[in-house]
Scaffold this motif. Structure first.
Motif, PDB file in Angstrom:
ATOM      1  N   PHE A 109      39.475  46.360  28.773  1.00 42.85           N
ATOM      2  CA  PHE A 109      40.697  45.881  29.431  1.00 42.85           C
ATOM      3  C   PHE A 109      41.874  46.451  28.657  1.00 42.85           C
ATOM      4  O   PHE A 109      41.904  46.374  27.439  1.00 42.85           O
ATOM      5  N   ASP A 110      42.861  47.010  29.343  1.00 39.38           N
ATOM      6  CA  ASP A 110      43.998  47.601  28.641  1.00 39.38           C
ATOM      7  C   ASP A 110      45.224  46.686  28.660  1.00 39.38           C
ATOM      8  O   ASP A 110      45.436  45.930  29.625  1.00 39.38           O
ATOM      9  N   ASP A 111      45.995  46.775  27.598  1.00 36.56           N
ATOM     10  CA  ASP A 111      47.338  46.193  27.452  1.00 36.56           C
ATOM     11  C   ASP A 111      47.362  44.777  26.880  1.00 36.56           C
ATOM     12  O   ASP A 111      48.268  44.434  26.141  1.00 36.56           O
ATOM     13  N   GLY A 112      46.381  43.910  27.236  1.00 37.51           N
ATOM     14  CA  GLY A 112      46.370  42.551  26.674  1.00 37.51           C
ATOM     15  C   GLY A 112      47.083  41.524  27.520  1.00 37.51           C
ATOM     16  O   GLY A 112      47.830  40.689  27.007  1.00 37.51           O
ATOM     17  N   ALA A 239      43.021  48.729  19.403  1.00 35.77           N
ATOM     18  CA  ALA A 239      44.463  49.011  19.377  1.00 35.77           C
ATOM     19  C   ALA A 239      44.881  49.905  20.546  1.00 35.77           C
ATOM     20  O   ALA A 239      44.107  50.737  21.020  1.00 35.77           O
ATOM     21  N   HIS A 240      46.130  49.691  20.978  1.00 35.41           N
ATOM     22  CA  HIS A 240      46.686  50.430  22.130  1.00 35.41           C
ATOM     23  C   HIS A 240      48.152  50.736  21.827  1.00 35.41           C
ATOM     24  O   HIS A 240      48.991  50.672  22.716  1.00 35.41           O
ATOM     25  N   THR A 241      48.441  51.014  20.549  1.00 39.26           N
ATOM     26  CA  THR A 241      49.784  51.281  19.998  1.00 39.26           C
ATOM     27  C   THR A 241      50.647  50.010  19.920  1.00 39.26           C
ATOM     28  O   THR A 241      50.202  48.927  20.307  1.00 39.26           O
ATOM     29  N   SER A 243      54.162  50.135  21.146  1.00 38.46           N
ATOM     30  CA  SER A 243      55.122  50.068  22.249  1.00 38.46           C
ATOM     31  C   SER A 243      54.693  50.820  23.504  1.00 38.46           C
ATOM     32  O   SER A 243      55.493  51.020  24.410  1.00 38.46           O
ATOM     33  N   HIS A 244      53.417  51.277  23.555  1.00 40.68           N
ATOM     34  CA  HIS A 244      52.877  51.926  24.737  1.00 40.68           C
ATOM     35  C   HIS A 244      53.620  53.215  25.113  1.00 40.68           C
ATOM     36  O   HIS A 244      53.955  53.452  26.280  1.00 40.68           O
ATOM     37  N   PRO A 245      53.883  54.115  24.134  1.00 36.35           N
ATOM     38  CA  PRO A 245      54.512  55.398  24.480  1.00 36.35           C
ATOM     39  C   PRO A 245      53.445  56.422  24.891  1.00 36.35           C
ATOM     40  O   PRO A 245      52.255  56.211  24.658  1.00 36.35           O
TER      41      PRO A 245
HETATM   42 ZN   LIG Z   1      48.054  50.640  28.734  1.00 39.96          ZN
END
Ligand SMILES: [Zn+2]
Length: 347
Positions: A109-112, A239-241, A243-245
């Motif tokens: 799942f992405d972003d949380g 982890a997905h960074t 700030s999502h750049p």
């Molecule tokens: Zn994302």
């Protein structure tokens, strides 16, 4: 003579409803195992699938990729019954060793989003399936909402009928379809900008559209407490960074900061090592060799992209491919799942 029109959705139900798909599955899995034991690599080779989800919800707006809860429930039951759902790190190890059991699947799942705690976690728990959630740490715990959520809120809530052409384009907002098309166009542009320039754009849009209150998005993402509970329950965080750049557009310093700070924040909050990563946006031009090298240097052992496909033996650990299932009912999803196992790329 006019041929009768065929309802595509109903046509896609046929393999599942008729039992043909089950027959194929029962034959294909043992055949794949037997061929691999014999050291043969048939043209149609099954890989390991990493499924990508964003939101699980019944009431989400149309701006987000979203699966209804009941469909996710049915999909989990189907996955548990017919496939081997493993934690992502187990799949990474199996890929690295070039030993892929037939029917290996990992859920990501992405972003949380908060619904991954409120709605996906109970379903996933009931079916006993492991999963990974990739967290954009800067948006966790009632901090700044993700920029694309703010954009969606502006475009869905504004009373304006167009986005005024202050930057050379006038985009329509007269219907939901037009608002979604405008969202797609603007987000494609904004995701290519550096974070300062993107924030300046968003501020200007917020003024033009008269939408400035984003308090409704305050509960959109999981909190750290919820994340700790998920992590302990087999819904492991990666982890997905921060700030999502788009990482291929970042400077060297920004890249290092995004990769190391998000990892350190997660490790501090969860009290364990975090070594799985997913690239924001994740398409092939959203990361490059320098980004891959920086991900490895930051201490991650593997990274997921959004490049479509199954993962074959010895797939590059920092270029793992993922698939999204689309459909309103289980039969087309079940058909896609079986088909996607055969989408490994050949070298
Ligand atoms: Zn994302």
């Amino acid at each position: 003579m006019r041929l009768p029109s065929v309802d595509k959705e109903r046509l896609l139900n046929v393999p599942h409803a008729s039992g043909l798909l089950g027959l194929w599955r029962r034959a294909a899995l043992p055949a794949d195992v037997a061929l691999k034991r014999l050291g043969l690599t048939p043209r149609l080779q099954r890989g390991a699938l990493i499924l990508l989800f964003h939101r699980i919800a019944d009431d989400a707006d149309s701006f987000h990729h979203c699966m209804p809860v009941a469909l996710f429930d049915a999909l989990c039951a189907h996955l548990r019954r017919h496939y081997q759902v493993v934690p992502l790190d187990e799949l990474v190890t199996a890929v690295g060793q070039g030993r892929l059991p037939a029917g290996m699947v990992a859920l990501t799942f992405d972003d949380g989003y908060a619904d991954s705690y409120r709605l996906a976690l109970p379903v996933r728990r009931r079916h006993g399936l492991p999963a990974t959630v990739f967290i954009t740490t800067g948006a966790i715990g009632h901090q700044q909402p993700l920029w694309f959520s703010r954009l969606a809120a502006m475009l869905s809530q504004t009373a304006q009928s167009t986005v005024p052409p202050s930057r050379g384009v006038a985009l329509g907002l007269t219907s939901t379809t037009e608002r979604i098309a405008t969202y797609c166009e603007l987000s494609e542009h904004l995701k290519r900008l550096g974070s300062h320039e993107r924030e300046a754009w968003l501020q200007e849009l917020s003024d033009l559209l008269g939408v400035k209150d984003f308090s409704g998005l305050r509960d959109e993402m999981v909190t750290w407490d919820e994340l700790r509970e998920m992590d302990a329950a087999g819904f492991r965080a990666g982890a997905h960074t921060v700030s999502h750049p788009i990482l291929s557009h970042c400077t060297e310093d920004e890249l290092r900061e995004e990769l190391t700070t998000s990892k350190a924040q997660l490790e501090r909050e969860l009290g364990r090592a975090v070594d799985l990563f997913a690239y924001p946006n994740g398409r092939s031009d959203d990361f490059n060799a320098a980004v891959v090298a920086a991900v490895a240097a930051a201490g991650y052992r593997a990274a997921c992209t959004t490049v479509f496909g199954a993962n074959g033996p010895l797939e590059h650990p920092y270029r793992l491919r993922r698939v999204i299932l689309y459909g309103a009912t289980l039969p087309p999803l079940a058909l896609q799942l079986e088909r996607f196992f055969y989408t490994t790329h050949r070298r």
